[in-house]
Design an enzyme around this catalytic site. Structure first.
Site, PDB file in Angstrom:
ATOM      1  N   CYS A 117       1.299  -1.542   0.035  1.00 46.77           N
ATOM      2  CA  CYS A 117       0.059   0.318  -0.021  1.00 46.77           C
ATOM      3  C   CYS A 117       0.126   0.812   0.329  1.00 46.77           C
ATOM      4  CB  CYS A 117      -0.980  -0.038   1.398  1.00 46.77           C
ATOM      5  SG  CYS A 117      -1.996   1.494   1.541  1.00 46.77           S
ATOM      6  N   GLY A 181      -2.473   9.968   2.421  1.00 52.44           N
ATOM      7  CA  GLY A 181      -2.819  10.670   0.937  1.00 52.44           C
ATOM      8  C   GLY A 181      -3.948  10.229  -0.059  1.00 52.44           C
ATOM      9  N   SER A 213      -6.957   4.415  -5.448  1.00 50.18           N
ATOM     10  CA  SER A 213      -7.775   4.132  -4.871  1.00 50.18           C
ATOM     11  C   SER A 213      -8.701   5.714  -3.990  1.00 50.18           C
ATOM     12  CB  SER A 213      -7.795   3.906  -3.399  1.00 50.18           C
ATOM     13  OG  SER A 213      -8.553   3.926  -2.015  1.00 50.18           O
ATOM     14  N   CYS A 355      -4.655   4.354   8.933  1.00 49.07           N
ATOM     15  CA  CYS A 355      -2.551   4.459   8.240  1.00 49.07           C
ATOM     16  C   CYS A 355      -2.747   5.457   8.915  1.00 49.07           C
ATOM     17  CB  CYS A 355      -3.901   3.809   7.208  1.00 49.07           C
ATOM     18  SG  CYS A 355      -2.067   4.863   6.627  1.00 49.07           S
TER      19      CYS A 355
HETATM   20  S1  SF4 Z   1      -9.220   8.543   4.236  1.00 52.30           S
HETATM   21 FE1  SF4 Z   1      -7.568  10.271   5.032  1.00 52.30          FE
HETATM   22  S2  SF4 Z   1      -6.003  10.124   3.377  1.00 52.30           S
HETATM   23 FE2  SF4 Z   1      -7.889   8.750   2.404  1.00 52.30          FE
HETATM   24  S3  SF4 Z   1      -8.688  11.223   1.490  1.00 52.30           S
HETATM   25 FE3  SF4 Z   1      -9.929  10.613   3.435  1.00 52.30          FE
HETATM   26  S4  SF4 Z   1      -8.466  11.886   4.738  1.00 52.30           S
HETATM   27 FE4  SF4 Z   1      -7.355  11.931   3.057  1.00 52.30          FE
END
Ligand code: SF4
Length: 373
Positions: A117, A181, A213, A355
């Site tokens: 990942c 990100g 993703s 994460c």
């Molecule tokens: S889950 Fe976290 S890393 Fe993914 S788009 Fe949303 S804020 Fe960004």
């Protein structure tokens, strides 16, 4: 929102761009292929190891390019299924790269399916309310070289684990771009990186085994749909109605479901691929049976696969994981509708919500150390 290093990373160069850069220094084109072969196929530890290149060229390359744009700070192996590499960039910012092992029935972890990942930004601007990576906002985009170098760090780690048989990247089943990100917010560098990862002169990793993703950047999803390389697409949906999605994903105000879903359809129509809808189950937010039914309708309409991920607690955030019974009921609704669905059941630290926590903890420890007298 990007960083200009003293020397650009070698790993951000395509065969064409490297050939062109070397040509300006009077170096013949075939040398570019040799450099990339040493880097990706033979995995040279540094310029000095590229022994088929003249010494003067090695010295010139060292002046032109950075061979190690990331440094491994921490290799955290877990007893369960998720290992994390904490990497430091040249400007001392931190990123995480995660290796996920999904055990197969009847075989040990060493024979499990392995996924890498990748991170694409330091922090994130999307501000999803359940996510550790988004807590402090976006610091900067990663360059293509920094994205690709994460894979070389993984290869080095694997080489150290199996010293006699140098493990190829091919021993990994998948690469998912769903670490820190929003990948499509850093579109050009992402595409350049994935081109290098996929190319025969690069890491040679098949596009069909690479999943990008996104939280739902509609114009970039349409742009990705038009790209010739057929990467897979996963959508972080996490809400089956605008009302619920907006509570946890601010991006939904900009690109609500009525805009997002047609873009996803366009992608799957163009590439003939099943898109995955990621859905983190959060207690009393999106785990109702009504949400399950609506999610089933969306998935059926898109012929999409649904990946249910029970939420992992993030320190400082109020959200909770639903009980096993609620998770199962949610799953049942989808299965009764004939939707292709998986519910992640493994224990331990899951990559999605958790994460970015290792990075945050390290940054906090650094900040505390800096304020010590
Ligand atoms: S889950 Fe976290 S890393 Fe993914 S788009 Fe949303 S804020 Fe960004």
């Amino acid at each position: 929102m990007s960083f200009t290093p003293e020397r650009p990373p070698l790993h951000g160069e395509t065969l064409d761009s490297l050939t062109a850069r070397l040509a300006t220094a009077g170096v013949p084109a075939y040398r570019a292929r040799q450099v990339l072969e040493w880097t990706y196929k033979r995995r040279a530890a540094g310029w000095e190891a590229m022994t088929s290149l003249p010494r003067a060229l090695r010295a010139a390359l060292a002046e032109m390019f950075d061979f190690d744009p990331t440094t491994l700070l921490l290799n955290r192996e877990s007893a369960d299924v998720t290992d994390k590499l904490l990497l430091e960039l040249r400007d001392r910012l931190l990123i995480e790269t995660v290796i996920i092992r999904a055990p197969q029935e009847g075989v040990g972890l060493d024979h499990s399916r392995k996924t890498i990942c990748l991170s694409t930004q330091v922090g994130c601007a999307m501000g999803c309310r359940f996510c550790a990576s988004g807590l402090a906002g976006l610091k900067r985009h990663l360059s293509a070289g920094e994205i690709v170098h994460q894979l070389l760090q993984v290869c080095r780690r694997e080489d150290a684990r199996t010293p006699r048989a140098r493990s190829e990247l091919a021993s990994f089943d998948n690469i998912v771009v769903m670490g820190m990100g929003e990948p499509l917010h850093n579109y050009d560098e992402l595409l350049r990186a994935l081109t290098i990862v996929n190319a025969p002169w690069g890491l040679g990793f098949g596009a069909r085994r690479i999943t990008v993703s996104t939280s739902g950047l509609v114009p970039q999803i349409r742009r990705l749909a038009a790209e010739p390389l057929g990467f897979r697409l996963a959508i972080s949906l996490h809400g089956a109605t605008n009302e619920v999605r907006e509570q946890i994903m601010p991006i939904n105000r900009r690109w609500p479901l009525e805009e997002l879903l047609p873009a996803v359809r366009e992608f799957s129509d163009r590439h003939g691929r099943m898109v995955t809808l990621e859905f983190i189950l959060i207690e009393d937010i999106n785990d109702s049976l009504d949400q399950a039914a609506k999610l089933g309708g969306i998935a059926a309409g898109l012929h999409a696969h649904v990946n249910l991920i029970p939420y992992n607690t993030v320190a400082g955030l109020p959200w909770r994981r639903p009980s096993l019974t609620r998770q199962q009921r949610f799953l049942d609704v989808l299965e009764q509708r004939g939707v292709s669905v998986t519910l992640r059941r493994e224990k331990g630290h899951d990559i999605d919500a958790a994460c970015g926590q290792l990075r945050l903890q390290t940054e906090q420890a650094r900040a505390a150390a800096a304020t010590q007298p």
